[in-house]
Motif scaffolding. Structure first.
Motif, PDB file in Angstrom:
ATOM      1  N   TRP A 134      45.225 117.908   8.618  1.00 33.43           N
ATOM      2  CA  TRP A 134      46.119 117.979   9.769  1.00 33.43           C
ATOM      3  C   TRP A 134      46.604 119.408  10.029  1.00 33.43           C
ATOM      4  CZ3 TRP A 134      51.069 119.721   8.778  1.00 33.43           C
ATOM      5  CH2 TRP A 134      51.486 119.702   7.439  1.00 33.43           C
ATOM      6  N   MET A 135      46.422 120.294   9.059  1.00 30.84           N
ATOM      7  CA  MET A 135      46.828 121.692   9.225  1.00 30.84           C
ATOM      8  C   MET A 135      45.744 122.546   9.885  1.00 30.84           C
ATOM      9  SD  MET A 135      48.517 122.493   5.513  1.00 30.84           S
ATOM     10  CE  MET A 135      49.315 121.233   4.531  1.00 30.84           C
ATOM     11  N   PHE A 136      44.591 121.954  10.200  1.00 30.41           N
ATOM     12  CA  PHE A 136      43.456 122.716  10.718  1.00 30.41           C
ATOM     13  C   PHE A 136      42.962 122.128  12.040  1.00 30.41           C
ATOM     14  CE2 PHE A 136      43.528 123.297   6.179  1.00 30.41           C
ATOM     15  CZ  PHE A 136      43.099 124.593   5.949  1.00 30.41           C
ATOM     16  N   ASP A 137      42.428 123.000  12.892  1.00 28.09           N
ATOM     17  CA  ASP A 137      41.756 122.588  14.120  1.00 28.09           C
ATOM     18  C   ASP A 137      40.340 123.144  14.084  1.00 28.09           C
ATOM     19  OD1 ASP A 137      43.979 121.294  15.501  1.00 28.09           O
ATOM     20  OD2 ASP A 137      44.828 123.316  15.665  1.00 28.09           O
ATOM     21  N   LYS A 139      37.165 124.733  15.655  1.00 23.37           N
ATOM     22  CA  LYS A 139      36.872 125.572  16.812  1.00 23.37           C
ATOM     23  C   LYS A 139      35.456 126.136  16.712  1.00 23.37           C
ATOM     24  CE  LYS A 139      41.089 125.404  18.599  1.00 23.37           C
ATOM     25  NZ  LYS A 139      41.362 124.811  19.940  1.00 23.37           N
ATOM     26  N   TRP A 203      36.860 125.585  10.793  1.00 19.03           N
ATOM     27  CA  TRP A 203      38.198 125.001  10.758  1.00 19.03           C
ATOM     28  C   TRP A 203      39.212 126.139  10.684  1.00 19.03           C
ATOM     29  CZ3 TRP A 203      39.032 119.989  11.700  1.00 19.03           C
ATOM     30  CH2 TRP A 203      37.950 119.108  11.547  1.00 19.03           C
ATOM     31  N   PRO A 205      43.219 127.303  10.477  1.00 18.13           N
ATOM     32  CA  PRO A 205      44.544 126.776  10.106  1.00 18.13           C
ATOM     33  C   PRO A 205      45.599 127.031  11.167  1.00 18.13           C
ATOM     34  CG  PRO A 205      44.110 128.807   8.922  1.00 18.13           C
ATOM     35  CD  PRO A 205      42.839 128.465   9.652  1.00 18.13           C
ATOM     36  N   SER A 206      46.494 126.068  11.315  1.00 17.45           N
ATOM     37  CA  SER A 206      47.604 126.219  12.262  1.00 17.45           C
ATOM     38  C   SER A 206      48.778 126.948  11.627  1.00 17.45           C
ATOM     39  CB  SER A 206      48.054 124.840  12.766  1.00 17.45           C
ATOM     40  OG  SER A 206      48.395 123.989  11.682  1.00 17.45           O
ATOM     41  N   ASN A 207      48.793 127.023  10.303  1.00 17.78           N
ATOM     42  CA  ASN A 207      49.816 127.791   9.596  1.00 17.78           C
ATOM     43  C   ASN A 207      49.203 128.353   8.322  1.00 17.78           C
ATOM     44  OD1 ASN A 207      50.495 125.902   7.187  1.00 17.78           O
ATOM     45  ND2 ASN A 207      50.613 124.553   8.965  1.00 17.78           N
ATOM     46  N   ASN A 208      49.763 129.480   7.854  1.00 19.85           N
ATOM     47  CA  ASN A 208      49.227 130.136   6.666  1.00 19.85           C
ATOM     48  C   ASN A 208      50.249 130.184   5.536  1.00 19.85           C
ATOM     49  OD1 ASN A 208      46.636 130.884   7.766  1.00 19.85           O
ATOM     50  ND2 ASN A 208      47.699 132.436   8.979  1.00 19.85           N
ATOM     51  N   ASN A 239      43.883 128.190   4.009  1.00 20.78           N
ATOM     52  CA  ASN A 239      44.908 128.730   4.917  1.00 20.78           C
ATOM     53  C   ASN A 239      45.781 129.782   4.245  1.00 20.78           C
ATOM     54  OD1 ASN A 239      46.415 127.042   3.225  1.00 20.78           O
ATOM     55  ND2 ASN A 239      47.790 126.383   4.850  1.00 20.78           N
TER      56      ASN A 239
END
Length: 252
Positions: A134-137, A139, A203, A205-208, A239
């Motif tokens: 859930w922390m990754f999108d 692309k 993939w 990360p939306s946060n690191n 991440n």
């Protein structure tokens, strides 16, 4: 610069003279098999297969091996009784860093056992499905080299439907887009005269998680390196964020 991006660059540079040549061949051959299975076994009509073949040729894989991998993916290779399964594993590394592993395997029990050992020996743990994804999108990413004019890159990227770009090294950029738009972006950049050296799904990360301790940094990078060395593993994404100085010291 995010540490995971710099780490990816270092891994690409190392791959040029990587002693684990057989591992690279295995990864690239399996990528061709998967691409041929997921679409038509003709590279002219299958972008994923076309890029997989380009990577294989760049790595020096013989044409016979490439044709054999395509046949395996298409199910037309006689005597092939092994069925590869695409599985994503998730876990945590030192400092609570999230790690995604994409694997292709003909024995998921063996793969899971190998991953569990790698995590436990390097300060991490293999988690349940969904614990970090859930922390990754996902692309599409084009790697562009020889960038001398960022304004031109920006203009071409926007025309190709890119979401963003980042200069990762001198004259090297990573241009990001939606997965479904990767082929269009890749072709647009090439049409505008840019040197696209790779086009891949990644993939992001939306946060690191910032890693500042040298011992934990060393353990984390050793874990990632160990995971990537496993035959069934295709890609490892994390991440972490780490200074270039600490990253360089830890890699040595």
């Amino acid at each position: 610069m995010a540490g995971h991006s710099k780490w990816a660059n270092i891994k690409r540079q190392k791959a040029v003279v990587d002693a684990k040549r057989g591992k690279t061949f295995t990864q690239l051959s399996r990528a061709i098999i998967l691409a041929a299975r997921n679409g038509v076994p003709d590279p002219s009509g299958n972008f994923q297969l076309r890029t997989a073949i380009e990577k294989a040729k760049a790595a020096g894989i013989p044409n016979d091996n490439i044709e054999r991998a395509i046949a395996k993916g298409a199910g037309t290779f006689s005597g092939d009784n092994h069925s590869l399964e695409e599985i994503r594993y998730e876990g945590y590394g030192p400092c609570g860093v999230a790690i995604l592993i994409e694997a292709l395997t003909d024995n998921r029990n063996r793969t899971a056992a190998d991953l569990r050992v790698a995590f436990s020996k390097n300060g991490g743990n293999l988690g349940e499905t969904g614990c970090v994804s859930w922390m990754f999108d996902q692309k599409g990413v084009c790697i562009v080299q020889g960038v001398v004019d960022e304004d031109q890159l920006l203009e071409a990227s926007l025309e190709g439907g890119a979401e963003s770009y980042e200069m990762t090294e001198e004259e090297t950029a990573e241009v990001v887009t939606e997965v479904a738009n990767l082929e269009i972006l890749n072709q647009t950049l090439k049409d505008k005269g840019f040197q696209v050296t790779d086009a891949e799904l990644r993939w992001i990360p939306s946060n690191n998680v910032e890693v500042t301790d040298s011992d934990q940094a060393r353990s984390l990078l050793k874990l990632i390196d160990t995971l990537e060395s496993l035959d069934d593993v295709q890609n490892v994404t994390s991440n972490f964020d780490m200074s270039e100085q600490l990253l360089s010291v830890s890699v040595v």
